[in-house]
Design a protein around this motif. Structure first.
Motif, PDB file in Angstrom:
ATOM      1  N   ASP A 196     -28.986 -84.946  15.564  1.00 26.87           N
ATOM      2  CA  ASP A 196     -28.401 -86.275  15.365  1.00 26.87           C
ATOM      3  C   ASP A 196     -28.580 -86.706  13.908  1.00 26.87           C
ATOM      4  OD1 ASP A 196     -27.319 -88.778  15.658  1.00 26.87           O
ATOM      5  OD2 ASP A 196     -29.091 -89.654  16.626  1.00 26.87           O
ATOM      6  N   THR A 197     -27.595 -86.394  13.074  1.00 26.23           N
ATOM      7  CA  THR A 197     -27.595 -86.796  11.669  1.00 26.23           C
ATOM      8  C   THR A 197     -26.161 -86.855  11.182  1.00 26.23           C
ATOM      9  OG1 THR A 197     -28.290 -86.234   9.408  1.00 26.23           O
ATOM     10  CG2 THR A 197     -27.864 -84.405  10.900  1.00 26.23           C
ATOM     11  N   GLN A 198     -25.878 -87.779  10.263  1.00 25.76           N
ATOM     12  CA  GLN A 198     -24.553 -87.810   9.637  1.00 25.76           C
ATOM     13  C   GLN A 198     -24.508 -86.928   8.398  1.00 25.76           C
ATOM     14  OE1 GLN A 198     -23.382 -91.645   8.142  1.00 25.76           O
ATOM     15  NE2 GLN A 198     -25.002 -91.747   6.599  1.00 25.76           N
ATOM     16  N   ASN A 199     -25.648 -86.379   8.015  1.00 23.29           N
ATOM     17  CA  ASN A 199     -25.728 -85.617   6.767  1.00 23.29           C
ATOM     18  C   ASN A 199     -25.438 -84.136   7.026  1.00 23.29           C
ATOM     19  OD1 ASN A 199     -26.391 -87.880   5.175  1.00 23.29           O
ATOM     20  ND2 ASN A 199     -28.491 -87.788   5.934  1.00 23.29           N
ATOM     21  N   THR A 200     -24.156 -83.849   7.209  1.00 24.07           N
ATOM     22  CA  THR A 200     -23.719 -82.479   7.495  1.00 24.07           C
ATOM     23  C   THR A 200     -22.637 -82.017   6.525  1.00 24.07           C
ATOM     24  OG1 THR A 200     -22.141 -83.366   9.113  1.00 24.07           O
ATOM     25  CG2 THR A 200     -24.289 -82.626   9.952  1.00 24.07           C
ATOM     26  N   SER A 237     -31.525 -80.076  10.047  1.00 26.09           N
ATOM     27  CA  SER A 237     -32.606 -80.902  10.599  1.00 26.09           C
ATOM     28  C   SER A 237     -33.416 -81.591   9.509  1.00 26.09           C
ATOM     29  CB  SER A 237     -33.538 -80.046  11.472  1.00 26.09           C
ATOM     30  OG  SER A 237     -34.321 -79.159  10.680  1.00 26.09           O
ATOM     31  N   ARG A 238     -33.412 -81.036   8.285  1.00 26.53           N
ATOM     32  CA  ARG A 238     -34.159 -81.607   7.173  1.00 26.53           C
ATOM     33  C   ARG A 238     -33.264 -82.394   6.208  1.00 26.53           C
ATOM     34  NH1 ARG A 238     -38.741 -78.337   5.974  1.00 26.53           N
ATOM     35  NH2 ARG A 238     -39.070 -79.728   4.191  1.00 26.53           N
ATOM     36  N   ASP A 240     -31.869 -85.330   6.239  1.00 29.13           N
ATOM     37  CA  ASP A 240     -32.126 -86.749   6.004  1.00 29.13           C
ATOM     38  C   ASP A 240     -33.201 -86.977   4.936  1.00 29.13           C
ATOM     39  OD1 ASP A 240     -30.289 -87.110   7.981  1.00 29.13           O
ATOM     40  OD2 ASP A 240     -31.659 -87.946   9.458  1.00 29.13           O
ATOM     41  N   GLU A 241     -33.975 -85.945   4.613  1.00 26.95           N
ATOM     42  CA  GLU A 241     -35.018 -86.078   3.597  1.00 26.95           C
ATOM     43  C   GLU A 241     -34.424 -86.257   2.193  1.00 26.95           C
ATOM     44  OE1 GLU A 241     -37.596 -82.709   3.802  1.00 26.95           O
ATOM     45  OE2 GLU A 241     -37.903 -82.892   5.966  1.00 26.95           O
ATOM     46  N   HIS A 248     -21.484 -89.029   4.306  1.00 23.04           N
ATOM     47  CA  HIS A 248     -21.978 -87.779   4.878  1.00 23.04           C
ATOM     48  C   HIS A 248     -22.696 -86.992   3.779  1.00 23.04           C
ATOM     49  CE1 HIS A 248     -19.938 -88.279   8.718  1.00 23.04           C
ATOM     50  NE2 HIS A 248     -18.872 -88.680   8.050  1.00 23.04           N
TER      51      HIS A 248
END
Length: 259
Positions: A196-200, A237-238, A240-241, A248
Motif C-alpha cells: 500500500d503505497t503511491q510511490n511506484t 516497500s521502502r 516511502d522513505e 507518485h
C-alpha cells in the motif's frame, strides 16, 4: 570484470523512471550502465508536461558508438515514441546478438501517453520478435494483442516472436500481486503481497532493467527474473522513505546500500 548493460529509453527529469531509473537499477545490481536517450521529457512525480523526441539518426549514432567500443552483454529497451524511432532502433541492433529486454512503455505513472497509437504496430512488427523477454503490464498487453486472460495474452505475444513474456500483475486487483513468466516450456509465477503505497513511479523501468542486469551477468532468465522481483518488491516497500515529490514518487533503488 564488471558486466556492462545498455539502456535505450527516454529521460525522466524527475529521476524516477526512464534512463535515470534504468541506470540506478543497473548500479544496484552491480552492473555498469551505458545509455542511449530516445527522448527528453519534462516530468515530475505528478505529470509529464513536455516531450522532445531525439532525432532517429542521433539515437542510431548513440547505439553505434556504445556497441563499437563497450562489451555490452544485455540491452534494455524502454520508451520509443514513434514508428520511425522503433525502426531506427531495430536496424541499429541488427548485428547485436545478446539478450534484449523490451519494456513496451506506453503510459507514464501519471497517466500521460508516451507512445503514439501508430507506433504499436511498428513495435509488433520490428522489435517484439527481437526481444529475449517482453515485460508488459496488463493495459500494455491489451493494447498489443487485445483483451483476454494474462496467460492467453502471453501466448499471443509469444506468437509475435518474443522469446519469453513477463506479464506484470501490478494493475490487477487483490491483495496478492502475481507476475507470470511465460515461455514455450511453461509458466512460472512470482507472487508477493501487494504494498500500500503511491510511490511506484518507475517500477516497470526498474524491473526490466534489473532483469537485464541479471542477464548481463550471465544469469538464466528465470533466475534473473526471480532476483529482480525480490529486489523490486523491497524497493517498493521502502519507497516511502525517500519522500520525493508530491505525486507518485519513485521506488527506493538503493535500499540495500543507503542507511
Amino acid at each position: 570484470m564488471v558486466a556492462k548493460a545498455l539502456t535505450i529509453a527516454g529521460s525522466d527529469s524527475g529521476g524516477g523512471a526512464g534512463i535515470q531509473a534504468d541506470l540506478k537499477a543497473f548500479s544496484a545490481m552491480g552492473v555498469y550502465g551505458a545509455s542511449v536517450i530516445t527522448a527528453v521529457t519534462a516530468q515530475n512525480t505528478r505529470s509529464v508536461t513536455a516531450i522532445h523526441a531525439i532525432p532517429e539518426e542521433v539515437v542510431a549514432a548513440q547505439i553505434a558508438a556504445v556497441l563499437d567500443d563497450i562489451d555490452i552483454t544485455a540491452i534494455k529497451i524502454g520508451m520509443l515514441g514513434t514508428p520511425a524511432l522503433i525502426v531506427a532502433v531495430a536496424e541499429a541492433l541488427a548485428r547485436y546478438e545478446g539478450p534484449v529486454v523490451l519494456d513496451p512503455v506506453m503510459v507514464a505513472k501519471s497517466g500521460d501517453r508516451l507512445l503514439a497509437d501508430a507506433a504499436i504496430d511498428s513495435l509488433k512488427t520490428h522489435l517484439i520478435g527481437r526481444a529475449t523477454l517482453l515485460t508488459p503490464n496488463l493495459p500494455e498487453a491489451e493494447k498489443l494483442v487485445g483483451p483476454g486472460a494474462p496467460q492467453e495474452q502471453a501466448q499471443r505475444l509469444l506468437a509475435l516472436g518474443a522469446g519469453a513474456v513477463l506479464m506484470k500483475g501490478g494493475h490487477a486487483a487483490g491483495t496478492i500481486c502475481e507476475d507470470l513468466l511465460v515461455t514455450a516450456a511453461g509458466t512460472q509465477t512470482f507472487a508477493a503481497d501487494r504494498i500500500d503505497t503511491q510511490n511506484t513511479h518507475g517500477t516497470g523501468c526498474s524491473y526490466a532493467s534489473a532483469i537485464a542486469a541479471g542477464l548481463a551477468q550471465g544469469l538464466a532468465l528465470e533466475a534473473a527474473v526471480e532476483r529482480a522481483h525480490r529486489w523490486l518488491n523491497t524497493a517498493i516497500s521502502r519507497a516511502d522513505e525517500l519522500g520525493v515529490g508530491r505525486g507518485h514518487g519513485p521506488v527506493h533503488h538503493f535500499h540495500q546500500l543507503w542507511r
